[in-house]
Motif scaffolding. Structure first.
Motif, PDB file in Angstrom:
ATOM      1  N   TRP A 175       2.446   9.693  -3.473  1.00 39.54           N
ATOM      2  CA  TRP A 175       2.255   9.153  -4.798  1.00 39.54           C
ATOM      3  C   TRP A 175       3.400   9.543  -5.735  1.00 39.54           C
ATOM      4  CZ3 TRP A 175      -1.409   6.146  -7.324  1.00 39.54           C
ATOM      5  CH2 TRP A 175      -1.309   6.131  -8.708  1.00 39.54           C
ATOM      6  N   ALA A 216       8.981  -0.247  -0.810  1.00 30.86           N
ATOM      7  CA  ALA A 216       8.263  -0.805  -1.958  1.00 30.86           C
ATOM      8  C   ALA A 216       6.856  -1.238  -1.553  1.00 30.86           C
ATOM      9  CB  ALA A 216       9.040  -1.970  -2.558  1.00 30.86           C
ATOM     10  N   ALA A 217       6.729  -1.845  -0.367  1.00 30.42           N
ATOM     11  CA  ALA A 217       5.421  -2.298   0.100  1.00 30.42           C
ATOM     12  C   ALA A 217       4.479  -1.104   0.269  1.00 30.42           C
ATOM     13  CB  ALA A 217       5.556  -3.067   1.411  1.00 30.42           C
ATOM     14  N   GLU A 249       4.685   1.735  -1.229  1.00 27.88           N
ATOM     15  CA  GLU A 249       4.426   2.295  -2.554  1.00 27.88           C
ATOM     16  C   GLU A 249       3.322   1.504  -3.276  1.00 27.88           C
ATOM     17  OE1 GLU A 249       7.330   3.175  -6.285  1.00 27.88           O
ATOM     18  OE2 GLU A 249       8.269   2.706  -4.363  1.00 27.88           O
ATOM     19  N   ILE A 250       3.435   0.194  -3.229  1.00 27.20           N
ATOM     20  CA  ILE A 250       2.425  -0.675  -3.857  1.00 27.20           C
ATOM     21  C   ILE A 250       1.065  -0.418  -3.224  1.00 27.20           C
ATOM     22  CG2 ILE A 250       1.679  -3.067  -4.182  1.00 27.20           C
ATOM     23  CD1 ILE A 250       4.684  -3.842  -4.088  1.00 27.20           C
ATOM     24  N   GLU A 251       1.064  -0.333  -1.900  1.00 22.46           N
ATOM     25  CA  GLU A 251      -0.189  -0.141  -1.185  1.00 22.46           C
ATOM     26  C   GLU A 251      -0.838   1.192  -1.553  1.00 22.46           C
ATOM     27  OE1 GLU A 251      -0.259  -1.363   3.012  1.00 22.46           O
ATOM     28  OE2 GLU A 251      -1.172   0.600   3.367  1.00 22.46           O
ATOM     29  N   ILE A 294      -0.509   2.877  -4.290  1.00 23.45           N
ATOM     30  CA  ILE A 294      -1.047   2.804  -5.650  1.00 23.45           C
ATOM     31  C   ILE A 294      -2.333   1.980  -5.672  1.00 23.45           C
ATOM     32  CG2 ILE A 294      -0.624   1.925  -7.987  1.00 23.45           C
ATOM     33  CD1 ILE A 294       2.397   2.546  -7.460  1.00 23.45           C
ATOM     34  N   ALA A 295      -2.331   0.855  -4.935  1.00 23.21           N
ATOM     35  CA  ALA A 295      -3.512  -0.012  -4.911  1.00 23.21           C
ATOM     36  C   ALA A 295      -4.718   0.725  -4.327  1.00 23.21           C
ATOM     37  CB  ALA A 295      -3.223  -1.285  -4.118  1.00 23.21           C
ATOM     38  N   VAL A 296      -4.469   1.449  -3.242  1.00 28.25           N
ATOM     39  CA  VAL A 296      -5.552   2.194  -2.594  1.00 28.25           C
ATOM     40  C   VAL A 296      -6.104   3.249  -3.548  1.00 28.25           C
ATOM     41  CG1 VAL A 296      -6.017   3.900  -0.790  1.00 28.25           C
ATOM     42  CG2 VAL A 296      -4.797   1.784  -0.231  1.00 28.25           C
ATOM     43  N   ARG A 321      -5.992   3.222  -6.774  1.00 29.93           N
ATOM     44  CA  ARG A 321      -6.709   2.544  -7.858  1.00 29.93           C
ATOM     45  C   ARG A 321      -8.122   2.188  -7.442  1.00 29.93           C
ATOM     46  NH1 ARG A 321      -3.439   1.583 -12.796  1.00 29.93           N
ATOM     47  NH2 ARG A 321      -2.504   3.595 -12.368  1.00 29.93           N
TER      48      ARG A 321
END
Lengths: 316, 316
Positions: free
Chosen positions: A129, A269-270, A272-274, A276-278, A280
């Protein structure tokens, strides 16, 4: 409620080279501030320029000495350099802060160098994170090179590799031969091998073993592949670091030519997005416990509960 | 598009005791059928009755023999018993199917016994995805006891513990003493220790070592805690299994009395919901790559990208 922070002003001052503003931004990132999304949005247009170099290896091979010597080598080229030292110890031990002060010794008065220790535990999602967000800060405020140094070998190394454009794996004579390296899985993660303490007995043998293992590992690959070079250094005497810098430059040129740099950054980036999404989904709804209770009671099945969790529609 | 399956009819036939309908439901679960949410919804009202017992231990301690003997012990009490053998080998090896046929030898003609091997790899989310759903099937169709047997020691064991009401850890004399058990982390996960092959030299010593380690581990605990009993068996001669069944019953009674059974099942359901939600977020949007590309370009920050991923609103 988002934390009240003058994000735009802070980013401007950090991009003007004010070290305290950089440190403040990283602190916001590290403690998962509610202002983090705003910080990330303000940084985004300025990212993508820094070269990210991961530095890993077993304890005792001279990672910190090598990192310091590499900072000096890049400074000699006029580049601005940041270091993130990933410290797996507790954030409450105070070890990280003391480490910064000791490390800063060489570079304390140099505005072109920024050094920061980050603890891997005690944060939302750990390294996966906070470290990528700290990298974004250092990239966006204009550092040419960001060195990410890890302690020890394990999961955090794998995560650091996922972050870096180029990964250096450090070894030292007598610390493990090529076969042990293969067993530890480091043949796969290294873009550049550094045999440090090369003035010691066995350095040539360690380098030869490594090269042999690398040649074996390449046999079953198809298509163009990077052959990790083996560079010998004596970091304590600043010997060989120019060759390390050259090997990193060659690797970067090779990656650019073969589309690998873009590929690595896209995967980064993928991920990182994942992450953060998880995070959230996990933290957004305190009512997740209520959903679990309804599943235990047989009122809901877990798939319907998961849909409710994602959509935020917890009612019937 | 959801797969066309007569889910209601299938669940009815499975609940009437038709083994082929049970096998079909588990197959739907195991290959992640699009009908899975409908299957889970049809099962939900019938769940929560089975006792789930995890069985783990190092290779060679006699897990399969013990599982078979435990099936016989529960059958002698008139209980319907299902076994899920978690096989970490490839789903394409054929090993799982052969294993089922060998295992079925003792119980092939007994409609009160259902045995199924599940591969841990090659499925959505591995064990954490498929095994809980297979458990739901076996629970909902009326098995009184579901035994989940794992092979080897590692991550899958931890996941199995998260699924089970009661976890048995098997050891054998000479396979490792109490200190090794402590190092392997199994003191924490065991609700009942079984020293199998107790007719061999060293069985008493292994049991004594274990009891000593257990007593050390309990010193720094506050509040009521379960003291894992140590039961000696010779599974190959069906000796001692009645004491294992009694220990499992005692553990269940203790858990019910202290609210621990409800707590474990709540944590299990929460983990299950979360695993499904995470998988949904990961797989729902093929456009995740596009979001990653926009983050690499600096057009989007990763937090905004994550929000778009969760909400499904990929446009500007």
């Amino acid at each position: 409620m988002a934390e009240a922070v003058d994000v735009a002003g802070l980013v401007d001052r950090a991009r003007d080279g004010e070290p305290r503003a950089v440190a403040r931004l990283i602190s916001l990132v590290e403690r998962g501030s509610t202002a983090l999304p705003e910080v990330a949005a303000a940084l985004a247009p300025h990212t993508g320029n820094a070269l990210v170099v991961g530095i890993t290896g077993a304890p005792g091979v001279g990672k910190s000495t090598s990192t310091n010597a590499l900072v000096r080598a890049y400074r000699a080229e006029g580049k601005r350099v940041a270091v993130i030292a990933v410290d797996p110890s507790s954030p409450f031990s105070g070890g990280a802060l003391l480490g910064d002060r000791v490390r800063m010794g060489d570079h304390a008065t140099d505005p072109g160098v920024f050094i920061r220790s980050m603890a891997t535990r005690g944060h939302l999602g750990g390294l996966s994170w906070a470290t990528p967000q700290a990298l974004r800060v250092l990239d966006a405020v204009g550092f040419d090179v960001v060195l990410v140094e890890t302690v020890g070998v394990g999961q955090s190394e794998v995560e650091v590799v996922a972050l870096a454009d180029t990964t250096l794996v450090l070894l030292a004579p007598g610390m493990g031969d090529g076969i042990q390296a293969a067993k530890a899985g480091i043949l796969e993660i290294a873009d550049v091998f550094v045999v440090n303490k090369a003035d010691r007995d066995g350095a040539d043998q360690t380098a030869r073993d490594l090269k042999y293992m690398i040649s074996l590992g390449r046999r079953d690959r198809s298509g163009p592949s990077w052959r990790a070079p083996v560079v010998k250094t004596v970091a304590a005497r600043a010997e060989g670091l120019d060759r390390v810098v050259a090997a990193i430059d060659e690797h970067r040129a090779w990656m650019t030519e073969h589309g690998e740099l873009a590929g690595r950054r896209l995967r980064r980036a993928a991920a990182e997005i994942e992450a953060i999404a998880v995070e959230r989904v996990r933290t957004r709804f305190p009512a997740a416990d209520e959903l679990a209770a309804r599943v235990v009671e047989g009122e809901l099945d877990p798939f319907t509960a998961a849909e409710k969790l994602i959509s935020g529609s917890l009612g019937e």
